[in-house]
Motif scaffolding. Structure first.
Motif: not given
Lengths: 202, 88
Positions: A130-146
């Motif tokens: 996994l590259d960092d951008q995929v991880v960063a996108a997942a983190v952003r998405r999860a934060i936005a869902d909070l």
């Protein structure tokens, strides 16, 4: 890649009238200012207004910044103070939802409370795929869902790296509540990353 | 593993990890969690996931900024500099 200039270096730039330094600080912090302002004032347009006023205050007061706190802390405190004033009356006094929500669904434990579906270390799962951008996108998405205020609390604590005490002060929450909210947010983010790391979403 | 009365189970352990990583657990709870972690590979893996999650969150960087908002603020800065230069 050039290493990014730190905040004090950019502040020196602002004092010299350097637009690029100013633009860099705005790029770093304006979205967080809008977030903190939005926490108090409720509507987006007013939040953007407060964030802009904060930069005007910075332009006027940057030569008085003494470096006793970090620039980030100074900036966010200015913003929160202004937002509090502006938000009088329409601050969303939504009670913080601290209802018990398990970090991990009960279905992953047996009746004795021990893992029936245990986690695997991320390092074993991803194996460099996994590259960092995929991880960063997942983190952003999860934060936005909070829900709020969880989004703002997690952003300040774990994205911006502020202390629990500083987050509590900025958002007028108790430190205990900040800890509970951060705990909840991290659990959700971990669950989202676990799905991504297992290759379920990307 | 054999549980004693003071031991915590996995389902309780996961609820302590965030405070543990922040150093805000009471000494008693920290000791109980650490004892559990020494005996439990699954919870140690969970702790590693939690550490990795926090590290990844610290790496996401600022949210996207509307280019028009940036231009507007830089313009404000320029006008401020031109109109309000501090004296010598």
């Amino acid at each position: 890649m050039l290493s990014p200039v730190d905040d004090p270096g950019l502040l020196d730039g602002i004092l010299r009238g350097d637009e690029k330094s100013f633009a860099e600080l705005v790029t770093r912090y304006h979205p967080t200012l809008i977030r903190v302002a939005g926490y108090y004032v409720g509507d987006r347009a007013t939040a953007e207004d407060v964030a802009q006023d904060t930069w005007v205050a910075v332009m006027r007061g940057v030569d008085r910044f003494e470096g006793r706190s970090s620039f980030k802390t100074w900036l966010l405190r200015i913003c929160a103070n202004r937002a509090r004033t502006r938000g009088t009356g329409d601050r969303r006094m939504v009670p913080v939802d601290l209802a018990a929500e398990p970090s991990v669904p009960g279905s992953r434990f047996n009746d004795a409370g021990m893992w029936s579906e245990p986690p695997t270390p991320f390092t074993d799962l991803v194996d460099g795929r996994l590259d960092d951008q995929v991880v960063a996108a997942a983190v952003r998405r999860a934060i936005a869902d909070l829900p709020e205020p969880h989004q703002t609390v997690v952003t300040l604590r774990d994205v911006e790296g502020l202390s629990t005490a500083e987050v509590a002060r900025l958002l007028e929450l108790t430190e205990a509540n900040v800890r509970v909210i951060v705990h909840r947010g991290r659990a959700r983010l971990r669950a989202e990353l676990e799905v991504v790391m297992k290759g379920g979403r990307s | 593993m054999k549980l004693g009365v003071k031991d915590i189970v996995c389902q309780e352990a996961v609820e302590l990890m965030s405070d543990y990583l922040d150093g805000s657990l009471s000494r008693r709870r920290r000791r109980r969690l650490e004892r559990h972690l020494r005996a439990c590979d699954a919870c140690s893996a969970y702790l590693e996931q939690m550490r990795a999650t926090i590290a990844a969150t610290g790496q996401v960087g600022p949210e996207d900024l509307d280019p028009e908002a940036l231009d507007g603020l830089v313009d404000l800065f320029r006008r401020f500099r031109e109109g309000d230069r501090p004296g010598p």
